[in-house]
Design an enzyme around this catalytic site. Structure first.
Site, mmCIF file in Angstrom:
data_model
loop_
_atom_site.group_PDB
_atom_site.id
_atom_site.type_symbol
_atom_site.label_atom_id
_atom_site.label_comp_id
_atom_site.label_asym_id
_atom_site.label_seq_id
_atom_site.Cartn_x
_atom_site.Cartn_y
_atom_site.Cartn_z
ATOM 1 N N THR A 1 0.837 -1.209 0.000
ATOM 2 C CA THR A 1 0.000 0.000 0.000
ATOM 3 C C THR A 1 0.875 1.264 0.000
ATOM 4 O O THR A 1 0.452 2.313 -0.462
ATOM 5 C CB THR A 1 -0.936 0.037 1.225
ATOM 6 O OG1 THR A 1 -0.136 -0.171 2.387
ATOM 7 C CG2 THR A 1 -1.999 -1.037 1.146
ATOM 8 N N GLY B 1 -10.346 -14.960 5.063
ATOM 9 C CA GLY B 1 -10.958 -13.806 5.730
ATOM 10 C C GLY B 1 -12.166 -13.290 4.982
ATOM 11 O O GLY B 1 -12.906 -12.442 5.484
ATOM 12 N N SER C 1 -10.001 -20.787 5.373
ATOM 13 C CA SER C 1 -9.099 -20.271 6.402
ATOM 14 C C SER C 1 -8.155 -21.356 6.927
ATOM 15 O O SER C 1 -8.325 -22.540 6.638
ATOM 16 C CB SER C 1 -9.919 -19.728 7.577
ATOM 17 O OG SER C 1 -10.456 -20.829 8.282
ATOM 18 N N CYS C 2 -7.198 -20.931 7.741
ATOM 19 C CA CYS C 2 -6.236 -21.877 8.313
ATOM 20 C C CYS C 2 -6.944 -22.948 9.150
ATOM 21 O O CYS C 2 -6.617 -24.136 9.057
ATOM 22 C CB CYS C 2 -5.204 -21.137 9.162
ATOM 23 S SG CYS C 2 -5.927 -20.007 10.359
ATOM 24 N N GLY D 1 -16.256 -24.422 11.776
ATOM 25 C CA GLY D 1 -16.749 -25.763 11.433
ATOM 26 C C GLY D 1 -17.650 -25.718 10.210
ATOM 27 O O GLY D 1 -17.377 -26.393 9.191
ATOM 28 N N HIS E 1 -2.947 -22.593 16.540
ATOM 29 C CA HIS E 1 -4.300 -22.935 16.997
ATOM 30 C C HIS E 1 -4.273 -24.417 17.389
ATOM 31 O O HIS E 1 -3.530 -25.206 16.795
ATOM 32 C CB HIS E 1 -5.331 -22.829 15.878
ATOM 33 C CG HIS E 1 -5.437 -21.494 15.213
ATOM 34 N ND1 HIS E 1 -5.732 -20.330 15.883
ATOM 35 C CD2 HIS E 1 -5.357 -21.146 13.903
ATOM 36 C CE1 HIS E 1 -5.820 -19.320 15.002
ATOM 37 N NE2 HIS E 1 -5.582 -19.788 13.804
HETATM 38 P P1 NAD Z 1 -1.768 -8.889 6.899
HETATM 39 O O1 NAD Z 1 -2.399 -7.716 7.558
HETATM 40 O O2 NAD Z 1 -0.582 -9.506 7.523
HETATM 41 O O3 NAD Z 1 -1.381 -8.513 5.403
HETATM 42 C C1 NAD Z 1 -2.263 -7.847 4.535
HETATM 43 C C2 NAD Z 1 -1.470 -6.994 3.554
HETATM 44 O O4 NAD Z 1 -2.377 -6.402 2.619
HETATM 45 C C3 NAD Z 1 -0.708 -5.863 4.247
HETATM 46 O O5 NAD Z 1 0.583 -5.779 3.667
HETATM 47 C C4 NAD Z 1 -1.567 -4.631 3.919
HETATM 48 O O6 NAD Z 1 -0.814 -3.440 3.859
HETATM 49 C C5 NAD Z 1 -2.102 -4.978 2.538
HETATM 50 N N1 NAD Z 1 -3.340 -4.271 2.153
HETATM 51 C C6 NAD Z 1 -4.058 -3.372 2.889
HETATM 52 N N2 NAD Z 1 -5.104 -2.925 2.159
HETATM 53 C C7 NAD Z 1 -5.050 -3.550 0.962
HETATM 54 C C8 NAD Z 1 -5.886 -3.530 -0.209
HETATM 55 N N3 NAD Z 1 -6.959 -2.739 -0.314
HETATM 56 N N4 NAD Z 1 -5.549 -4.332 -1.254
HETATM 57 C C9 NAD Z 1 -4.464 -5.128 -1.186
HETATM 58 N N5 NAD Z 1 -3.656 -5.197 -0.100
HETATM 59 C C10 NAD Z 1 -3.948 -4.420 0.959
HETATM 60 O O7 NAD Z 1 -2.952 -9.952 6.706
HETATM 61 P P2 NAD Z 1 -2.789 -11.523 6.565
HETATM 62 O O8 NAD Z 1 -2.702 -12.115 7.910
HETATM 63 O O9 NAD Z 1 -1.744 -11.823 5.566
HETATM 64 O O10 NAD Z 1 -4.218 -11.925 6.016
HETATM 65 C C11 NAD Z 1 -4.542 -11.867 4.638
HETATM 66 C C12 NAD Z 1 -5.743 -12.760 4.381
HETATM 67 O O11 NAD Z 1 -5.387 -14.105 4.711
HETATM 68 C C13 NAD Z 1 -6.979 -12.457 5.224
HETATM 69 O O12 NAD Z 1 -8.130 -12.792 4.468
HETATM 70 C C14 NAD Z 1 -6.843 -13.413 6.391
HETATM 71 O O13 NAD Z 1 -8.071 -13.687 7.016
HETATM 72 C C15 NAD Z 1 -6.294 -14.623 5.682
HETATM 73 N N6 NAD Z 1 -5.575 -15.572 6.518
HETATM 74 C C16 NAD Z 1 -4.712 -15.129 7.494
HETATM 75 C C17 NAD Z 1 -4.059 -16.058 8.288
HETATM 76 C C18 NAD Z 1 -3.108 -15.634 9.366
HETATM 77 O O14 NAD Z 1 -2.896 -16.363 10.312
HETATM 78 N N7 NAD Z 1 -2.498 -14.490 9.283
HETATM 79 C C19 NAD Z 1 -4.255 -17.415 8.075
HETATM 80 C C20 NAD Z 1 -5.084 -17.844 7.032
HETATM 81 C C21 NAD Z 1 -5.749 -16.905 6.276
#
Ligand code: NAD
Length: 388
Positions: A76, A154, A183-184, A238, A263
């Site tokens: 960003t 997410g 999700s995870c 679930g 988890h």
């Molecule tokens: P994060 O906050 O670590 O990373 C998100 C990134 O996207 C950041 O670099 C942020 O600056 C950027 N961003 C912000 N606005 C944006 C936009 N409009 N378009 C594109 N990028 C943008 O988040 P994360 O933990 O990597 O999660 C990302 C997705 O993965 C979510 O849907 C989350 O639910 C899912 N997820 C996360 C985990 C986890 O444990 N972290 C596990 C499984 C799934």
């Protein structure tokens, strides 16, 4: 022929993708190249929109594969994460097309190749790794760019109308326009429940998700000194399994606890009367399932998630990741038709290889889920062992 040393793998041969790029046929996305009918072997160009916890890991996993490459990653704005993209050689783009925002990168010394639209224009598929709930806004950009898209857990299933888990519904995702890697937690549930379901033909499951409060890199989440129940019953985890395997009847509760590293799931599954299984045969079934690790808490001296994560660091993947679901052998017991077990999930990484498999499904390049899983995992393993 000019051979070069790959910056991460350190080997001396060009990959097929690099060779093809060298002779100049991979400058356009696959959909256009296929229209021209000039392609047999392809390298799938993958854009990563959002280079955070999940995005940086997906980028590495793509970089490890021979049939795909990272066309670019977005941030960003200028921040420490840009350093990693540059170090890895991933072209850096701005999440937005605004010229002023793009310019901020070069002002801070980060070469930026343009805005999101420019990245989508040179890609075949985008993996959306933005924070949850931004999907509705982002999907329009992907659809108007005319490329395939993958969202993360997410986002809600309704965004894409299709979800993905490698062992559960790979075929259903073949050639689809877009999907959502669950999700995870849901990925973890699906890894161990799907083989049980495939054997039994029916399954009723009640489970409790004991969730980490925050990722290690998060400073804004909690609790830090409480156990926080999710007061929406059942929790979404679930029932989300049913987006990839609707035949499994499953409900869940969830609590968040003050830890950052994994988890844990506490699972009770009711098998049909004619299941013919024993505790030992169930353990063998999971031992034969890709991306599942079984160890004995007492004998292997690995009684908690702390030791599991220490073992993961020993494996040598970056960030100490554990793509596999961890099951404690001595925490599994079948009593009559009711199965009890615990499993641990490395929340930041179990979905990473699933994103790679999902790309192969959407691009229609591999129908057999076991073959894509084997290919993904072998490539990731080679990639990191060459670094150690
Ligand atoms: P994060 O906050 O670590 O990373 C998100 C990134 O996207 C950041 O670099 C942020 O600056 C950027 N961003 C912000 N606005 C944006 C936009 N409009 N378009 C594109 N990028 C943008 O988040 P994360 O933990 O990597 O999660 C990302 C997705 O993965 C979510 O849907 C989350 O639910 C899912 N997820 C996360 C985990 C986890 O444990 N972290 C596990 C499984 C799934």
């Amino acid at each position: 022929m000019h051979y070069t040393t790959h910056p991460e793998r350190g080997d001396s041969l060009l990959t097929l993708a690099e060779f093809a790029r060298f002779i100049g046929i991979l400058q356009t996305p696959i959909n256009q190249r296929q229209r021209h009918g000039d392609l047999k072997m392809v390298s799938i160009k993958v854009a990563i929109n959002g280079f955070g916890t999940i995005g940086k890991r997906v980028a590495d996993a793509i970089d490890a594969q021979e049939d795909m490459e990272v066309s670019g990653v977005t941030k960003t704005g200028p921040s420490f994460g840009c350093e990693l993209a540059i170090k890895k050689g991933f072209p850096l783009y701005c999440t937005f097309d605004d010229e002023d925002m793009i310019e901020q990168f070069s002002k801070q010394g980060y070469p930026c190749s343009g805005g999101l639209s420019a990245l989508l224009a040179i890609s075949d598929v985008v993996v959306d790794c933005a924070p949850g709930k931004l999907g509705a806004e982002n999907i329009e950009k992907y659809q108007s760019a005319g490329i395939k898209y993958i969202f993360q857990g997410g986002e809600k299933h309704e965004l894409t109308g299709l979800s993905y888990s490698s062992s559960a519904n790979h075929m259903e995702n073949m050639n689809a326009k877009g999907s959502r890697v669950v999700s995870c937690n849901t990925t973890g549930l699906s890894r161990t429940l799907v083989p049980l379901f495939e054997h039994c033909g029916s399954l009723k499951v009640e489970c409790t998700m004991i969730r980490r409060a925050a990722d290690p890199g998060d400073s804004g989440k909690g609790p830090i000194n409480a156990i926080k129940p999710v007061l929406k019953v059942p929790s979404h985890h679930g029932p989300d399994v049913m987006t990839v395997k609707p035949e499994i009847e499953i409900n869940s509760l969830a609590v968040a606890v003050p830890t950052t590293i994994m988890h844990v799931h506490s699972i009770v599954a009711d098998l049909p009367a004619d299941h013919g299984l024993t505790t030992e045969s169930i353990l063998q079934m999971w031992a034969d399932t890709p991306r599942v690790i079984i160890m004995n808490g007492a004998e292997d001296r690995i009684p908690t998630t702390a030791e599991v994560m220490e073992m993961a660091r020993d494996i040598g993947r970056k960030w100490g990741d554990l793509h596999e679901i961890f099951i404690w052998e001595d925490g599994v017991k079948l009593i009559g038709d009711r199965l009890y077990y615990f499993q641990a999930i490395h929340q930041e990484s179990d979905v990473i290889p699933e994103n790679v498999d999902c790309i192969r499904a959407l691009m229609g390049v591999e129908e057999d889920w076991r073959k894509t899983v084997a290919k993904t995992d072998a490539s990731i393993s080679r990639y990191y062992s060459s670094l150690s």
